[in-house]
Design an enzyme around this catalytic site. Structure first.
Site, mmCIF file in Angstrom:
data_model
loop_
_atom_site.group_PDB
_atom_site.id
_atom_site.type_symbol
_atom_site.label_atom_id
_atom_site.label_comp_id
_atom_site.label_asym_id
_atom_site.label_seq_id
_atom_site.Cartn_x
_atom_site.Cartn_y
_atom_site.Cartn_z
ATOM 1 N N CYS A 164 0.814 -1.219 0.000
ATOM 2 C CA CYS A 164 0.000 0.000 0.000
ATOM 3 C C CYS A 164 0.844 1.264 0.000
ATOM 4 C CB CYS A 164 -0.910 0.017 1.227
ATOM 5 S SG CYS A 164 -2.164 -1.267 1.228
ATOM 6 N N ASN A 165 1.947 1.258 0.736
ATOM 7 C CA ASN A 165 2.730 2.471 0.916
ATOM 8 C C ASN A 165 4.157 2.330 0.421
ATOM 9 O OD1 ASN A 165 0.795 4.146 2.644
ATOM 10 N ND2 ASN A 165 0.825 2.169 3.655
ATOM 11 N N SER B 92 7.665 1.820 8.108
ATOM 12 C CA SER B 92 6.238 1.778 7.799
ATOM 13 C C SER B 92 5.538 3.060 8.234
ATOM 14 C CB SER B 92 5.578 0.583 8.495
ATOM 15 O OG SER B 92 6.098 -0.635 8.017
ATOM 16 N N GLY C 261 -14.014 -6.815 1.314
ATOM 17 C CA GLY C 261 -12.708 -7.413 1.066
ATOM 18 C C GLY C 261 -12.523 -8.640 1.929
ATOM 19 N N TYR D 8 -5.637 -7.709 4.777
ATOM 20 C CA TYR D 8 -6.092 -6.558 5.554
ATOM 21 C C TYR D 8 -7.471 -6.802 6.140
ATOM 22 C CZ TYR D 8 -2.554 -2.936 5.127
ATOM 23 O OH TYR D 8 -1.416 -2.189 5.282
#
Length: 479
Positions: free
Chosen positions: A47-48, A105, A185, A189
């Site tokens: 994601c990052n 993170s 989802g 996650y």
């Protein structure tokens, strides 16, 4: 030569990371496999963070590969170079070990990243694009992250991205036990979200899979599967919606949410937490009255400050692991020359045994003598290679014992010629100084910060702390 091409939440904007994440990892692995410039590669896409770890023969190969990588990412070479950071050699293990340990993170100590790093290696292995150096690098990263988790306990200081998002959502969700929650989802996650919701006392959660795939979340959590076509009904009564899918299209658009909010009996307010990458929720949904949208970018801005004590220890473990990795890499560079040297000496012992027709007892004593003479030289060679003098070692061994087949630095190389003689003649002079310094694995690069003037955050002065440590035997991470 190990290289990392990196773009992350600190160096690249959210929109660019979103663009990177939309590129298929399989297509990039195919690019690596077909490239003549690259021996192997591992793609880490989260994601990052978007990073490509490469095994190359030299800097020139990277320059030749960058245009192909830019095309694979659907951008120009200039645009790619403007938005990525390129790390090489010893900087690569330091970076990856910190990433895998959760030190880089959005939320300090995020535990999900270690699994993502491990799975990126597994995927590259399945695609047959790894090399022995990349395998060793990523396996060492996994070991380091376990050490950080065991000793530094960053997870108790930092919080996972999902947990942090729910903490922010707590300002709007007054009673978790009675909240109506919808989760869109069913991946990693989603499981982390359900665990965090469960920890807050949330009851049954409605789970919707946009892809319709079967899942096993119900075996671990109290959930209710939302059937196809019934999502609008669940949205109308929801207090909180969490989206965490990797679909390239919006799973919640403006009309969909607006119609749900207009339905009879809809909840007073709706908070949507968009954890998707790319975004799962159309940004204009936030313009609806009584609807708030919390996305990853907002969560990132609210990430907690690092706990300095835990962070210093974690960075200590990472620094030491990276130094050990580099030492082992340097030792491997001179391994062939060392093996040739040992074989030469042992062959000469055998020649003497045969020449003198020594009996078994004498032959055994001669072999033992040969090994005892080899040992101190072997240890000294390893020390020199750990100091980065492997070229000198190779040249000296080849000069004295080699047959011309072992690689020798080219003429004019600063590490060849006279340097090769220095490796022979100056070793004894430097031996005492080298032996007096503590080994890297014995030092504690955070316990004596004030003494050596090191800076613990971002640029830990590992070498200075290593030489000044007063308590190596009681270091909590000594091996």
């Amino acid at each position: 030569m190990l290289v990392c091409v990196s773009a992350n939440h600190r160096s690249a904007g959210f929109t660019l990371l979103e663009r990177f994440s939309s590129v298929s990892v399989d297509s990039l692995e195919a690019l690596i496999r077909e490239s003549a410039e690259v021996a192997g590669g591992v793609v880490l896409s989260t994601c990052n963070r978007f990073e490509v770890y490469l095994d190359l023969e030299g800097p020139a190969k990277l320059d030749a590969f960058i245009p192909s990588l830019a095309r694979g990412l659907q951008m120009t070479e200039t645009e790619l170079r403007e938005h990525v950071t390129v790390l090489s050699e010893s900087a690569v293990p330091r970076h990856l070990f910190a990433v895998s340990s959760g030190l880089e993170s959005v939320a300090l100590g995020e535990e999900e990243i270690a699994g993502q790093v491990r799975r990126s290696l597994e995927q590259a292995r399945d695609a047959q694009v790894t090399t022995s150096d990349l395998e060793r690098l990523f396996q060492s990263a996994s070991t380091t992250s376990k050490g950080v988790k065991s000793h530094a306990h960053l997870a108790t200081q930092g919080r996972s991205l999902v947990s942090l998002a729910l903490d922010l959502a707590g300002s709007q969700v007054m009673d978790w036990q009675t909240a109506n929650v919808v989760l869109i989802g069913t991946g990693t996650y989603a499981g982390a979200s359900l665990k965090s919701l469960q920890d807050r006392g949330v009851g049954a959660v409605g789970v919707y899979s946009p892809s319709g795939r079967a899942h096993t979340l119900g075996e671990r959590y109290d959930i209710r599967d939302i059937e196809e076509g019934r999502l609008p009904e669940w949205l109308s009564s929801a207090d909180l919606v969490i989206t965490c899918t990797n679909t390239e299209t919006y799973v919640l658009d403006y009309d969909q949410v607006r119609n749900a909010r207009m339905a009879p009996g809809s909840s007073e307010n709706l908070l949507i937490v968009d954890m998707g990458m790319p975004r799962n929720v159309d940004p204009i949904v936030a313009k609806l009255d009584t609807v708030d949208v919390l996305d990853i970018e907002t969560v990132r801005r609210h990430a907690p400050l690092e706990d300095m004590g835990a962070t210093e220890l974690a960075r200590c473990i990472v620094a030491r692991s990276a130094a050990q990795f580099e030492q082992e890499r340097l030792e491997q560079e001179s391994a062939a020359a060392l093996a040739e040297f040992r074989a030469t000496v042992q062959d000469r012992v055998v020649e003497q045994i045969e020449k003198t027709r020594a009996d078994d007892k004498t032959a055994q004593a001669m072999r033992r003598l040969g090994n005892s003479l080899l040992h101190p030289t072997t240890m000294r060679i390893k020390e020199l290679t750990r100091e980065g003098r492997s070229d000198e070692v190779i040249a000296a061994l080849n000069l004295l014992y080699g047959d011309g087949t072992t690689k020798v630095p080219a003429a004019g190389d600063a590490t060849g010629g006279v340097a090769a003689q220095d490796a022979v003649h100056a070793s004894a002079d430097r031996g005492s100084a080298t032996a007096a310094a503590p080994r890297a694995v014995r030092g504690c690069p955070f316990r004596n910060l004030e003494l050596v003037g090191a800076t613990p955050v971002g640029g830990l002065n590992f070498a200075a702390c290593q030489s000044a440590c007063e308590q190596p035997d009681t270091c909590p991470i000594s091996h």
